[in-house]
Design an enzyme around this catalytic site. Structure first.
Site, PDB file in Angstrom:
ATOM      1  N   SER A 341       0.823  -1.216   0.000  1.00  0.00           N
ATOM      2  CA  SER A 341       0.000   0.000   0.000  1.00  0.00           C
ATOM      3  C   SER A 341       0.855   1.265   0.000  1.00  0.00           C
ATOM      4  CB  SER A 341      -0.905   0.018   1.240  1.00  0.00           C
ATOM      5  OG  SER A 341      -0.138   0.334   2.389  1.00  0.00           O
ATOM      6  N   CYS A 342       0.173   2.413  -0.163  1.00  0.00           N
ATOM      7  CA  CYS A 342       0.872   3.702  -0.175  1.00  0.00           C
ATOM      8  C   CYS A 342       1.162   4.230   1.226  1.00  0.00           C
ATOM      9  CB  CYS A 342       0.022   4.752  -0.878  1.00  0.00           C
ATOM     10  SG  CYS A 342      -0.401   4.306  -2.546  1.00  0.00           S
ATOM     11  N   ASP A 343       0.684   3.521   2.247  1.00  0.00           N
ATOM     12  CA  ASP A 343       0.812   4.030   3.606  1.00  0.00           C
ATOM     13  C   ASP A 343       2.234   3.835   4.122  1.00  0.00           C
ATOM     14  OD1 ASP A 343       0.592   4.215   6.543  1.00  0.00           O
ATOM     15  OD2 ASP A 343      -1.553   4.300   6.126  1.00  0.00           O
ATOM     16  N   ASN A 380      -6.640   0.177   0.354  1.00  0.00           N
ATOM     17  CA  ASN A 380      -5.989   0.666  -0.861  1.00  0.00           C
ATOM     18  C   ASN A 380      -6.336  -0.196  -2.091  1.00  0.00           C
ATOM     19  OD1 ASN A 380      -2.573   2.103  -1.030  1.00  0.00           O
ATOM     20  ND2 ASN A 380      -4.530   2.848  -1.722  1.00  0.00           N
TER      21      ASN A 380
END
Ligand SMILES: *Cc1c(COP(=O)(O)O)cnc(C)c1O
Length: 390
Positions: A341-343, A380
């Site tokens: 994910s982008c986290d 996401n």
């Protein structure tokens, strides 16, 4: 890289490689699958799950095992365990329905979460589940309301030192409160039957079992003094499995616990219970993922994979370190493994030593059978791992 970290890295990779090879060589059915399954997938060995149950029963024959469903609630896992005679510990309507759908009799099901939704208690009681943990007056009131005459056992607080996943701040009461809760339950028309504790998940500290069993026996005696005849000692979960390090073995825990029981419960309780979750499924599953990217960030090298802390590896955030393996050879490099994910919180592990894989290679997270798929979300837009249980 410093000399010492290279040596530690070599050990780490050798351990993961040996673990991976042993896992597959004793499980030929999984061998092809591991190359074929879509990624991410959790590959579970059902014979392995059964044999962990049998092993626990072999070393603790006088203990009834109630598998804690929350560790891995896949229907095939539950079926495998019901086939070998396991009981089940459930906390929700969905978990209970799943277990009942396999034809498990309600007498083999208990619920030890000390604070339960009222609808769940009512539903469970109606289905014939009749044993619930409590650790507050409000819970006793609740159970008395919707499950009159149910049997209850009180959760005491015990040390969780040396456990990877401590649970003792959230639940459990001291001896005085436990005693008065048992009496209060009786006043309310419930049947106080016993004591429970949880030494903390992934417990590698035998002393926690010592304190817990000793304190349970003290409470037991004081309850007797007040005219309460307890019958059940529930020793919760906590049996550890190996991750990047070896863990206590079930035979050693069993030997120690049986010694404590002889000393502190010379007249044995009518029923001894345990609720292992991780200890039954933890080391019977491999999470198969794929490398989707590589990057240098300052002096760190990062590998990105198609799973992450939001799609199954949540326990990485709490300190669980899965052995990681790739089928490559060559010089070991130190990696940070980032999730899909982008986290920025989505980091699975640091200081992982692996030969450099190519984008598209499979990457294996070992000992991923417990608390992985059950935690997974589709954050996401990335899928939860599929489960192949064989
Ligand atoms: C989670 C839980 C278990 C299982 O714990 P493990 O450490 O996975 O063995 C057992 N009992 C209760 C009440 C739990 O909440």
């Amino acid at each position: 890289m410093k000399e010492t970290s290279i040596r530690a890295g070599e050990l780490q990779f050798a351990y993961a490689k040996k673990y991976f090879e042993e896992f597959l060589s004793s499980r030929p059915r999984l061998k092809e699958k591991i190359m074929e399954v879509e990624t991410p997938s959790l590959l579970m060995d059902l014979d392995g799950v059964k044999s962990r149950y049998v092993q626990i029963k072999y070393h603790l024959p006088e203990v009834n095992v109630y598998y804690a469903v929350k560790a891995n609630d896949h229907i095939d896992v539950l079926r495998a365990l019901s086939e070998v005679g396991s009981g089940f510990e459930v906390a929700s309507i969905q978990e209970l329905e799943r277990v009942l759908s396999l034809g498990v009799p309600s007498e083999k099901i208990i619920s030890s979460n000390p604070v339960k939704p009222e609808e769940f208690v009512a539903f469970a009681y109606e289905k014939g589940v009749n044993r619930f943990a409590v650790d507050s007056y409000a819970e006793v009131d609740k159970i008395a309301r919707v499950a009159p005459r149910a049997r209850v056992y009180v959760r005491i607080v015990v040390p969780n030192e040396g456990s990877e996943w401590p649970l003792s701040r959230k639940f459990g009461v001291d001896e005085e409160t436990a005693l008065s809760l048992l009496e209060y339950a009786k006043e309310k028309g419930l049947v106080p039957i016993g004591v429970t504790f949880h030494v903390g998940s992934q417990c590698n500290n035998l002393r926690n079992w010592f304190i817990a069993i000793r304190n349970s026996s003290r409470l037991w005696e004081r309850a007797r003094g007040r005219g309460l005849r307890l019958q059940v000692l529930n020793m919760g979960g906590g049996i550890p499995v190996r991750y990047v390090q070896e863990s206590l073995k079930i035979e050693d825990i069993a030997y120690y616990v049986r010694g404590l029981l002889r000393k502190y419960f010379p007249t044995p309780p009518y029923e001894l219970q345990m609720e292992p979750g991780r200890g039954i499924v933890g080391d019977q599953g491999v999470l198969v993922a794929k490398v989707i990217g590589k990057a240098g960030r300052g002096d760190e090298m990062w590998l990105y994979v198609d799973t992450g802390v939001f799609n199954g590896l949540a326990e990485a955030l709490g300190g669980i370190r899965y052995p990681v393996y790739v089928e490559r050879e060559g010089e070991l490099k130190e990696w940070v493994i980032g999730g899909v994910s982008c986290d920025s919180m989505d980091v699975i592990a640091k200081r992982v030593y692996l030969p450099e894989p190519e984008v598209g290679d499979r990457i294996y997270f070992l000992s991923a059978g417990a608390y992985t798929t059950v935690y997974a979300s589709e954050f996401n837009g990335f899928p939860k791992p599929k489960i192949t249980a064989l």
